[in-house]
Design a protein around this motif. Structure first.
Motif: not given
Lengths: 124, 124
Positions: A15, A17, A21-24, A26-27, A69, A80, B15, B17, B22, B24, B78, B80, B99, B102-103
């Protein structure tokens, strides 16, 4: 704790993001090689199932995704990414997000913002 | 314009959210039946690949996902969902989001917030 590529025959869903903005956006899918390429370059790289090859997002359009991230889910089989979307749009149709159709009154209606004209970017 | 369930052998990735933040929360799968159940009840319903049955999210824990908005991607394969997450946590481990790792410096480190104790909720 490693990413589990086995469940999906070598592929994991990813996923993407927008980091600000935290808008998703694409996947897509990664295999081990796409993951390593993403780690190495800090730009999102996927495995194209239709073309059966590595797909550096933005290679044709210039709309790269700079990875800010990365998160792994509880089953270790979905990623993600939070990215800085170059060019402002992730979708090949020119919309900011691939998820630009919203369910309203039993229909999918376009609700997103068109950022570029695909003909100008891809020349087709 | 319909959801294309064929590509994924009858399943599409979904997905989820948080509608207010927002964030995920998780990714799961739907078949046609889960989609129709979600439409009917306005609560997220998935297809559990491990249990091979319909999975009404929150049926055991009470942590339902009330669906606020639904979006379809450009390939129609897909979904959302933007949801109101009852109980504040989507992950069966008690974290708000699946999720929650975190890496960082080559490792996956827990970064999320634990909302409930799975032992208390699931009794196992």
């Amino acid at each position: 704790m490693e990413i589990d590529f086995r469940k999906g025959d070598g592929l994991i869903p990813v996923i993407v993001q927008d980091a600000s903005t935290n808008e998703v956006l694409m996947m897509a899918y990664m295999n081990q090689e796409a993951w390593e390429e993403t780690l190495r370059t800090k730009k999102a790289c996927f495995w194209s199932r239709s073309r059966q090859k590595l797909w550096i997002k933005g290679e044709t359009s210039g709309h790269y995704q700079e990875v800010r991230e990365m998160f792994l889910d509880c089953d270790s089989d979905t990623l993600l990414l939070k990215v800085d979307q170059k060019g402002g749009a992730a979708c090949h149709t020119g919309y900011r997000s691939c998820f630009h159709r919203r369910y309203e009154d039993g229909e999918w209606k376009v609700s997103g913002e068109k950022i570029f004209d695909p003909k100008e970017v891809y020349g087709t």
